[in-house]
Design an enzyme around this catalytic site. Structure first.
Site, PDB file in Angstrom:
ATOM      1  N   HIS A 170      52.700-109.590 -34.236  1.00 54.46           N
ATOM      2  CA  HIS A 170      53.795-110.511 -36.262  1.00 54.46           C
ATOM      3  C   HIS A 170      54.192-111.070 -35.797  1.00 54.46           C
ATOM      4  CE1 HIS A 170      55.637-111.172 -38.855  1.00 54.46           C
ATOM      5  NE2 HIS A 170      53.822-111.349 -39.949  1.00 54.46           N
ATOM      6  N   ASN A 171      55.282-110.465 -34.830  1.00 51.85           N
ATOM      7  CA  ASN A 171      56.754-111.066 -35.342  1.00 51.85           C
ATOM      8  C   ASN A 171      57.010-111.501 -33.683  1.00 51.85           C
ATOM      9  OD1 ASN A 171      57.492-109.769 -36.995  1.00 51.85           O
ATOM     10  ND2 ASN A 171      59.496-109.195 -36.148  1.00 51.85           N
ATOM     11  N   SER A 181      56.489-107.035 -43.070  1.00 49.39           N
ATOM     12  CA  SER A 181      56.944-107.449 -42.752  1.00 49.39           C
ATOM     13  C   SER A 181      57.029-108.839 -44.471  1.00 49.39           C
ATOM     14  CB  SER A 181      56.030-108.678 -42.432  1.00 49.39           C
ATOM     15  OG  SER A 181      56.785-110.243 -41.673  1.00 49.39           O
ATOM     16  N   GLU A 206      55.143-115.101 -34.829  1.00 50.75           N
ATOM     17  CA  GLU A 206      56.405-115.371 -35.836  1.00 50.75           C
ATOM     18  C   GLU A 206      57.085-116.570 -34.697  1.00 50.75           C
ATOM     19  OE1 GLU A 206      58.167-113.268 -38.339  1.00 50.75           O
ATOM     20  OE2 GLU A 206      60.031-113.620 -37.642  1.00 50.75           O
TER      21      GLU A 206
HETATM   22  N1  NDP Z   1      65.802-108.073 -42.297  1.00 49.54           N
HETATM   23  C1  NDP Z   1      64.889-108.341 -42.417  1.00 49.54           C
HETATM   24  O1  NDP Z   1      64.442-109.341 -42.875  1.00 49.54           O
HETATM   25  C2  NDP Z   1      63.711-107.726 -42.050  1.00 49.54           C
HETATM   26  C3  NDP Z   1      63.738-106.459 -41.233  1.00 49.54           C
HETATM   27  N2  NDP Z   1      62.770-105.080 -41.503  1.00 49.54           N
HETATM   28  C4  NDP Z   1      63.481-104.149 -40.891  1.00 49.54           C
HETATM   29  O2  NDP Z   1      63.413-102.890 -41.453  1.00 49.54           O
HETATM   30  C5  NDP Z   1      65.007-102.215 -41.001  1.00 49.54           C
HETATM   31  C6  NDP Z   1      65.808-102.602 -42.176  1.00 49.54           C
HETATM   32  O3  NDP Z   1      66.275-104.018 -41.998  1.00 49.54           O
HETATM   33  P1  NDP Z   1      67.767-104.740 -42.723  1.00 49.54           P
HETATM   34  O4  NDP Z   1      67.363-104.347 -44.390  1.00 49.54           O
HETATM   35  O5  NDP Z   1      68.136-105.464 -42.651  1.00 49.54           O
HETATM   36  O6  NDP Z   1      69.207-103.312 -42.591  1.00 49.54           O
HETATM   37  P2  NDP Z   1      69.916-103.369 -40.980  1.00 49.54           P
HETATM   38  O7  NDP Z   1      68.793-103.859 -39.976  1.00 49.54           O
HETATM   39  O8  NDP Z   1      71.151-103.845 -41.119  1.00 49.54           O
HETATM   40  O9  NDP Z   1      70.403-102.055 -41.295  1.00 49.54           O
HETATM   41  C7  NDP Z   1      70.743-102.002 -41.811  1.00 49.54           C
HETATM   42  C8  NDP Z   1      71.308-100.294 -42.796  1.00 49.54           C
HETATM   43  O10 NDP Z   1      70.512 -99.069 -41.765  1.00 49.54           O
HETATM   44  C9  NDP Z   1      71.799 -97.919 -41.890  1.00 49.54           C
HETATM   45  N3  NDP Z   1      71.395 -97.911 -41.182  1.00 49.54           N
HETATM   46  C10 NDP Z   1      71.985 -98.074 -39.416  1.00 49.54           C
HETATM   47  N4  NDP Z   1      72.464 -96.712 -38.469  1.00 49.54           N
HETATM   48  C11 NDP Z   1      72.101 -95.523 -39.154  1.00 49.54           C
HETATM   49  C12 NDP Z   1      72.579 -94.543 -39.196  1.00 49.54           C
HETATM   50  N5  NDP Z   1      72.724 -94.344 -37.804  1.00 49.54           N
HETATM   51  N6  NDP Z   1      72.265 -93.394 -39.708  1.00 49.54           N
HETATM   52  C13 NDP Z   1      71.929 -93.702 -40.716  1.00 49.54           C
HETATM   53  N7  NDP Z   1      71.678 -94.868 -41.384  1.00 49.54           N
HETATM   54  C14 NDP Z   1      71.925 -96.232 -40.773  1.00 49.54           C
HETATM   55  C15 NDP Z   1      72.714 -98.670 -42.720  1.00 49.54           C
HETATM   56  O11 NDP Z   1      73.781 -97.573 -43.649  1.00 49.54           O
HETATM   57  P3  NDP Z   1      75.260 -98.284 -43.375  1.00 49.54           P
HETATM   58  O12 NDP Z   1      74.972 -98.681 -44.973  1.00 49.54           O
HETATM   59  O13 NDP Z   1      75.382 -96.785 -43.374  1.00 49.54           O
HETATM   60  O14 NDP Z   1      75.676 -98.637 -42.425  1.00 49.54           O
HETATM   61  C16 NDP Z   1      71.856 -99.789 -43.681  1.00 49.54           C
HETATM   62  O15 NDP Z   1      71.274 -99.140 -44.976  1.00 49.54           O
HETATM   63  C17 NDP Z   1      65.274-102.785 -39.825  1.00 49.54           C
HETATM   64  O16 NDP Z   1      64.457-102.062 -39.030  1.00 49.54           O
HETATM   65  C18 NDP Z   1      64.603-104.373 -39.359  1.00 49.54           C
HETATM   66  O17 NDP Z   1      64.344-104.293 -38.171  1.00 49.54           O
HETATM   67  C19 NDP Z   1      61.633-105.726 -41.314  1.00 49.54           C
HETATM   68  C20 NDP Z   1      61.538-107.263 -42.067  1.00 49.54           C
HETATM   69  C21 NDP Z   1      62.369-108.107 -42.364  1.00 49.54           C
HETATM   70  O1  5RP Z   2      60.525-108.712 -38.916  1.00 52.99           O
HETATM   71  C1  5RP Z   2      61.152-109.623 -39.745  1.00 52.99           C
HETATM   72  C2  5RP Z   2      59.753-110.832 -40.453  1.00 52.99           C
HETATM   73  O2  5RP Z   2      58.377-110.493 -40.038  1.00 52.99           O
HETATM   74  C3  5RP Z   2      62.158-110.213 -39.337  1.00 52.99           C
HETATM   75  O3  5RP Z   2      62.807-111.084 -40.226  1.00 52.99           O
HETATM   76  C4  5RP Z   2      62.445-110.496 -37.918  1.00 52.99           C
HETATM   77  O4  5RP Z   2      63.434-109.496 -37.330  1.00 52.99           O
HETATM   78  C5  5RP Z   2      62.900-111.543 -37.645  1.00 52.99           C
HETATM   79  O5  5RP Z   2      63.548-112.026 -35.685  1.00 52.99           O
HETATM   80  P1  5RP Z   2      64.734-112.752 -34.912  1.00 52.99           P
HETATM   81  O6  5RP Z   2      65.685-111.904 -35.960  1.00 52.99           O
HETATM   82  O7  5RP Z   2      64.563-111.636 -33.483  1.00 52.99           O
HETATM   83  O8  5RP Z   2      64.191-113.623 -35.611  1.00 52.99           O
END
Ligand code: NDP
Ligand code: 5RP
Length: 484
Positions: free
Chosen positions: A190-191, A133, A194
């Site tokens: 945690h979420n 997170s 949140e």
């Molecule tokens: N964004 C945030 O603030 C937070 C996110 N997370 C978690 O972290 C992870 C990454 O989040 P985020 O960086 O936002 O990215 P996304 O959740 O938007 O995912 C995009 C990434 O996933 C890849 N991807 C999707 N499908 C596949 C597949 N079938 N095979 C291989 N690669 C794939 C994409 O590759 P391509 O470029 O080829 O499409 C890209 O690299 C998620 O699980 C999210 O829930 C956790 C905490 C905070």
């Molecule tokens: O994991 C997180 C932070 O800890 C992401 O920010 C979370 O996915 C946000 O959730 P949502 O898009 O449902 O508001």
């Protein structure tokens, strides 16, 4: 081949916001060489070009990625949770070997992590589900990390994760939470917290704005002031920033031009669904999830807009006193949200056989993550003072805080109801508080009703046993089998 053979000590798969920043964080630590891979190579190329200082070793295929990593290999997956995670794991197990470690740092559902850990373990490869997170900034500068997985994996992974985690009061914000899905379970909670915290803050803003007529910028000042007291937290801090922001296109406060329909990626709903299965009342979190759902029903909202509201206008006689009441109501409701979240952790740990140290969880949430707050120290202290504490809100510090806040809390909920301002998280938290502290609940009547229509039986307050009243007969009471 890339010519990068076996030089990297850690790899990252998935280079969107989280993965690219986590890879940069890893690369910035002494001794790390980071291999990077993304399904579509353009993203890898973009990260490589934008950050030559990181010394990334790029790979175009999973085979090349595996060959770039020194053995035993360690790779962190940061991809879209769900099918994306399974797709990456399927490819990695083809090119990794027994003893290697695959870490899923995405927001996976913990039951998926339990399933994946079991399946991957059968190949001899270690699998660790780790909640991460902190969003973009946390991934880059130090997130809070909640790893599950085996003790053996933690031996290798612990030092790496400690090196990239946030540091709060001199301690890295990472601990080995428990086996298999424990890390993702705790990240899910945690979420959920949140969601509750965000909804409570939003309700506080709404009440102050509609009750006092203050502008978003003036309310930003109030939040900034609150951030210097017991409510000090990242979410209060960023709320002030959001409220102060002016839209460049219209000159209006940005909050007034953002569509009032809140999105959700699912982790809040998972928290509530899991709580329902475990029988844990996380009502504040549930109301926060439902408030987002309600906001995102434009057709229903438009149709309901003509429904009548309160007949009398709402006025706040003493704006400063009202703002202070709202501050106290927010603090009290926040205590309830955390207490409910920790109840779910306790129940989950019991159900899945995890030994989760509650005080340690509060500690690793002090830095890096979205719910980071001064307040978490009080939770660690409460569990240190009494490890078998049955409900966080009964710990002496929180009991005192609730005693100091409860009259304000009641005034705010009454005012909101009279004014017709929705405050589902404030009011459900107060109802939970009153429900928990009640000498006697109307659950007795519910048991009577259940027994009436379904012979579901009941217990008595004055003697042991299980009973049923013969409602359709002569209405005498008989001893019965407990049917729950
Ligand atoms: N964004 C945030 O603030 C937070 C996110 N997370 C978690 O972290 C992870 C990454 O989040 P985020 O960086 O936002 O990215 P996304 O959740 O938007 O995912 C995009 C990434 O996933 C890849 N991807 C999707 N499908 C596949 C597949 N079938 N095979 C291989 N690669 C794939 C994409 O590759 P391509 O470029 O080829 O499409 C890209 O690299 C998620 O699980 C999210 O829930 C956790 C905490 C905070
Ligand atoms: O994991 C997180 C932070 O800890 C992401 O920010 C979370 O996915 C946000 O959730 P949502 O898009 O449902 O508001």
């Amino acid at each position: 081949m890339s010519g990068n053979e076996a030089q990297a000590n850690i790899g990252v798969v998935g280079l969107a916001v989280m993965g690219s920043n986590l890879a940069r964080n890893l690369a910035s630590r002494d001794g790390n060489t980071v291999a990077i891979f993304n399904r579509s190579y353009e993203k890898t190329r973009g990260v490589l070009d934008a950050h030559p200082e990181a010394g990334f070793l790029p790979a175009e295929t999973y085979r090349e990625f595996a060959d770039t990593l020194a053995k035993p290999r360690t790779a962190i997956i940061m991809v879209k949770a769900g099918a994306g995670t399974d797709a990456v794991i399927d490819e990695l197990v083809k090119v990794f070997e027994p003893g290697d470690i695959i870490v899923d740092g995405g927001n996976a559902l913990f039951t998926d992590t339990i399933r994946r850990e079991k399946a991957v373990r059968e190949t001899g490869i270690n699998f660790v589900g780790a909640g991460i997170s902190g969003g973009e900034e946390g991934a880059l500068n130090g997130p809070s990390i909640m790893p599950g997985g085996s003790d053996e994996s933690w031996v290798t992974l612990g030092p790496i994760l400690k090196s990239i985690a946030a540091v709060a009061e001199g301690e890295p914000c990472v601990t080995h939470v428990g086996h298999d899905g424990a890390g993702h379970f705790v990240k899910m909670i945690h979420n959920g917290i949140e969601y509750a915290d965000m909804q409570l803050i939003a309700e506080a803003y709404d009440l102050i704005r509609r009750g006092t007529g203050k502008s978003p910028a003036e309310i930003a000042d109030i939040f900034a002031e609150w951030n210097r007291g017991e409510l000090e937290s990242y979410l209060i801090e960023i709320t002030a920033e959001v409220l102060r922001q002016v839209d460049a296109a219209t000159g209006e406060p940005l909050v007034d031009v953002i569509l009032d329909q809140a999105g959700a990626k699912g982790t809040g709903a998972w928290t509530v669904q899991t709580a329902l299965d475990l029988g844990i009342p996380v009502s504040g979190i549930a109301e926060a999830v439902f408030a987002r759902s309600l906001s995102s029903k434009p057709a229903q909202r438009a149709a309901a807009a003509t429904l009548p509201g309160p007949s009398a206008a709402w006025t706040v006689d003493d704006p400063d006193a009202f703002v202070e009441d709202v501050r106290r109501a927010l603090y009290a409701s926040k205590i309830v949200a955390y207490s409910q979240g920790f109840d779910e952790i306790v129940a989950g740990a019991a159900e899945y056989g995890w030994s989760i140290q509650k005080g340690e969880i509060a500690k690793i949430w002090r830095g890096g993550c979205i719910i980071r707050a001064q307040f978490l120290n009080r939770i660690t202290e409460a569990y240190a003072d009494d490890p078998s504490l049955v409900a966080l809100l009964t710990a002496p510090y929180f009991r005192d805080a609730l005693a100091a806040s409860q009259e304000s809390w009641r005034r705010v909920v009454v005012a909101a109801a009279q004014a017709g301002i929705p405050s589902p998280a404030f009011s459900s938290s107060l109802a939970y508080y009153d429900g928990l502290r009640a000498d006697r609940l109307p659950a007795a009547l519910v048991q009577g009703q259940r027994d009436f229509f379904g012979a579901h039986t009941y217990k008595r307050v004055d003697r042991d046993g299980t009973f049923h009243t013969q409602w359709s007969g002569d209405r005498t009471e008989i001893e019965a089998q407990d049917t729950h």
